[in-house]
Enzyme design. Sequence first.
Site, mmCIF file in Angstrom:
data_model
loop_
_atom_site.group_PDB
_atom_site.id
_atom_site.type_symbol
_atom_site.label_atom_id
_atom_site.label_comp_id
_atom_site.label_asym_id
_atom_site.label_seq_id
_atom_site.Cartn_x
_atom_site.Cartn_y
_atom_site.Cartn_z
ATOM 1 N N ASN A 10 53.782 11.231 31.692
ATOM 2 C CA ASN A 10 54.844 11.231 32.696
ATOM 3 C C ASN A 10 54.243 10.690 33.995
ATOM 4 O OD1 ASN A 10 56.868 11.730 34.519
ATOM 5 N ND2 ASN A 10 56.688 13.970 34.446
ATOM 6 N N LYS A 12 55.771 10.025 36.667
ATOM 7 C CA LYS A 12 56.498 10.489 37.858
ATOM 8 C C LYS A 12 56.761 9.296 38.797
ATOM 9 C CE LYS A 12 54.281 14.915 37.263
ATOM 10 N NZ LYS A 12 54.105 16.262 37.783
ATOM 11 N N HIS A 93 63.148 17.965 33.685
ATOM 12 C CA HIS A 93 61.821 18.292 34.231
ATOM 13 C C HIS A 93 61.998 19.279 35.390
ATOM 14 C CE1 HIS A 93 57.899 17.907 36.116
ATOM 15 N NE2 HIS A 93 57.473 17.351 34.991
ATOM 16 N N GLU A 95 60.644 19.478 38.157
ATOM 17 C CA GLU A 95 60.716 18.865 39.490
ATOM 18 C C GLU A 95 62.145 18.434 39.804
ATOM 19 O OE1 GLU A 95 57.537 16.008 39.065
ATOM 20 O OE2 GLU A 95 56.087 17.651 39.004
ATOM 21 N N GLU A 164 56.803 23.667 29.784
ATOM 22 C CA GLU A 164 55.974 23.377 30.954
ATOM 23 C C GLU A 164 56.100 24.512 31.971
ATOM 24 O OE1 GLU A 164 55.107 18.921 31.381
ATOM 25 O OE2 GLU A 164 56.955 19.335 32.459
ATOM 26 N N GLY A 170 50.333 20.324 37.606
ATOM 27 C CA GLY A 170 49.571 19.731 38.705
ATOM 28 C C GLY A 170 48.671 20.707 39.454
ATOM 29 N N SER A 209 48.891 20.600 33.425
ATOM 30 C CA SER A 209 47.440 20.489 33.627
ATOM 31 C C SER A 209 46.659 20.233 32.333
ATOM 32 C CB SER A 209 46.896 21.743 34.340
ATOM 33 O OG SER A 209 47.437 21.819 35.648
HETATM 34 C C1 PEP Z 1 54.256 16.997 34.190
HETATM 35 O O1 PEP Z 1 54.554 16.456 35.239
HETATM 36 O O2 PEP Z 1 55.092 17.054 33.292
HETATM 37 C C2 PEP Z 1 52.932 17.580 34.069
HETATM 38 C C3 PEP Z 1 52.672 18.326 33.041
HETATM 39 O O3 PEP Z 1 52.026 17.286 35.071
HETATM 40 P P1 PEP Z 1 50.439 17.597 35.066
HETATM 41 O O4 PEP Z 1 49.909 17.182 33.716
HETATM 42 O O5 PEP Z 1 49.898 16.764 36.171
HETATM 43 O O6 PEP Z 1 50.275 19.071 35.282
#
Ligand code: PEP
Length: 256
Positions: A10, A12, A93, A95, A164, A170, A209
């Site tokens: 992803n 983003k 997601h 976000e 998630e 992140g 992460s």
């Molecule tokens: C994500 O944005 O879906 C995500 C898992 O980000 P990260 O791997 O940076 O934690």
Amino acid sequence: MALKKLVAGNWKMHGLSSDLGEVRAIAAAAQDYPNVDVVLCVPAILIERAARAVPGFAIGGQDVHSEEKGAHTGCTSALMLLDAGASLTIVGHSERREAQRESDDEVKAKVEAALSVGLGVILCVGESIEVRERGDAVAAVVAQLEGSLPDTLAGEAELAIAYEPIWAIGTGKIPTTGEIAEMHAAIRGKLKERYGSDGDAMRILYGGSVKPSNAGEIFSIADVDGALVGGASLKAADFIPIVAAAAAVEGADTIA
Ligand code: PEP
């Protein structure tokens, strides 16, 4: 049932023309791991250029509108994503659920819109740190999933789920293997309850992460059928070792 692993990146709001070399590097290296499906979900405006740069490699979007067309300034329909060369899209997601205040109903409508035209979906669910610390994570995520799942599985396009935890995205923090196993088992249970044997064939990804250093352990957990990777998907040097870790655990014992 052991499912072929899916490792999805992803990007983003990252990615310019100058980053297409990285897309090419990831697509080329992914060919060494035919037992893993790999997709890069890039910004909508980069999809067409990315898809042209790497024919045969899967490119995805990061969101989709629930309507087929109309007066929705700035939005992208499922057919537009397909037309640009995407084969799937992320939906729901955290976000977007947070910043764009997307409700479960809206997420569900987006999932249905995508699947109805043959666009695959990675549907995201996950709990906040407050919910996790209260001990309500499983109930909250299962309820969010219930509210976001499509009524029927129209067509051939794939529906995958990404668990998630919001507090793991992140941050460098990840749940314990036991917490991931418990959540993925609960998600599998809900998918089977809703879709019967089709629910067994749906891939459940872990996201939050994921790094080369922890990917192997995460992929060996039961019902972890892949990963949704944010930061570590931007560079082939980080992302490909995660793909390699998925390839390495294929057929290996799982942590229940
Ligand atoms: C994500 O944005 O879906 C995500 C898992 O980000 P990260 O791997 O940076 O934690």
